[in-house]
Design a protein around this motif. Sequence first.
Motif, mmCIF file in Angstrom:
data_model
loop_
_atom_site.group_PDB
_atom_site.id
_atom_site.type_symbol
_atom_site.label_atom_id
_atom_site.label_comp_id
_atom_site.label_asym_id
_atom_site.label_seq_id
_atom_site.Cartn_x
_atom_site.Cartn_y
_atom_site.Cartn_z
ATOM 1 N N HIS A 1 1.327 -0.993 0.381
ATOM 2 C CA HIS A 1 -0.248 -0.052 0.132
ATOM 3 C C HIS A 1 0.950 0.614 0.316
ATOM 4 O O HIS A 1 1.553 1.355 0.833
ATOM 5 C CB HIS A 1 -0.399 -0.082 1.373
ATOM 6 N N ASN A 2 0.614 1.966 -0.866
ATOM 7 C CA ASN A 2 1.696 3.042 -1.188
ATOM 8 C C ASN A 2 1.120 4.021 -0.406
ATOM 9 O O ASN A 2 -0.255 4.792 -1.266
ATOM 10 C CB ASN A 2 2.259 3.800 -2.544
ATOM 11 N N THR A 26 0.547 7.913 -2.425
ATOM 12 C CA THR A 26 -0.795 8.067 -3.335
ATOM 13 C C THR A 26 -1.877 7.374 -2.800
ATOM 14 O O THR A 26 -3.022 7.271 -3.258
ATOM 15 C CB THR A 26 -0.376 6.857 -4.612
ATOM 16 N N LYS A 32 -2.962 4.173 -3.185
ATOM 17 C CA LYS A 32 -3.266 3.390 -4.044
ATOM 18 C C LYS A 32 -2.459 1.913 -3.514
ATOM 19 O O LYS A 32 -1.537 2.098 -3.185
ATOM 20 C CB LYS A 32 -3.532 3.503 -5.286
ATOM 21 N N THR A 33 -3.219 0.915 -3.452
ATOM 22 C CA THR A 33 -2.356 -0.364 -3.514
ATOM 23 C C THR A 33 -1.429 -0.364 -5.042
ATOM 24 O O THR A 33 -2.206 -0.631 -6.694
ATOM 25 C CB THR A 33 -3.333 -1.627 -3.691
ATOM 26 N N MET A 83 -3.375 -6.020 -11.815
ATOM 27 C CA MET A 83 -3.618 -6.112 -9.361
ATOM 28 C C MET A 83 -3.689 -7.011 -9.295
ATOM 29 O O MET A 83 -5.067 -7.815 -9.735
ATOM 30 C CB MET A 83 -5.191 -5.221 -9.931
ATOM 31 N N ASN A 132 2.232 -1.509 4.541
ATOM 32 C CA ASN A 132 3.123 -0.273 3.420
ATOM 33 C C ASN A 132 4.359 -0.213 3.918
ATOM 34 O O ASN A 132 4.477 0.732 3.552
ATOM 35 C CB ASN A 132 2.153 1.090 3.745
#
Length: 324
Positions: A195-196, A199, A201-202, A217, A225
């Motif tokens: 997990h970023n 952003t 988002k994954t 994905m 993260n």
Amino acid sequence: MALNELRAIATFVKAAELGSLRQAAAAQAITPQAASQALVQLERHLGVRLFHRTTRSLSLTEEGEQFLQAAQPGLSTLTRALHGARRGREEIAGPLRIAAPRSIMLEVLWPVLEEYCRRHPQVDPDIQMDDRIGNWVEDRVDVGFRAGSPPGGGVISRRILPLQLIVCASPAYIAQHGAPATIDELAHHRCTGFHNTGTGKTMPWEFKVGEEVVGRMIASSFLANDVDLEARAVVAGQAIGQLIGVTAAPLVRAGLLVPLLTQHVTDHLGLHVYYGSRSAQPARARAFIDLVVKRLVGNTQFFLEPHELTPVKPKAGRKRPAAK
């Protein structure tokens, strides 16, 4: 004050001290014509005559004497400042500001930095570990590192390591759940996700398919993260993960992980070192970059070689295990 005006004042002061424009030109490593032109331009700029000149003699006018007395102290201060700046540029001492992603700093760069500090104890490292992509000018970075694509923003960059993306699992996971034979079969396995936080988002997993790199994905059964925590989960047999080579390589060599789907390993990303103008760098920054290049470029400690990417024969008929 423009630099050409400073040079003209320096020429004037040197000529007054030596009593000769020709000798002043020689002392400053310029031609007599250039020295004469600088003096003419200075007199024109000031609107006064500074010297009485003949072909054989040179003497100060009253205005020239007054200007000399006023200019000498300031010129001496500026000269000392310039010499100090040049000397500081060549000394391997002082603050060294480094920016790097957290995992790369700890896994890859720390041994190089530790060696550098032993070699140059007068340098004071200032380390910024941050996974975000910052502004190297605003952050006042001397040397930066970026994982992924090369940085822009007018900096000089060099790729120093490939960053392989390797799908891995522990021997225990494979013994219990089998190994996927294709990318599509990952849907039947527990997988990790990164997990970023920048952003929100994954991140997709990326694979080499033919001559292209494709992103997919992958459903996550274990989301984190932090790359170290993700790697621990994979080693513990909680899930299959796609890890970067600098993390995966030592774990594979230690027998703690097994590389999977090796035909799809990609190294299109890299670890890049970046910096400003090479010619204007202080010696402490140049010395660190040179050591980084010497220790890391081509260093197989941080990526798997082709013979280490041996495919694992999958076990057929496995279902995605129930969540733990």
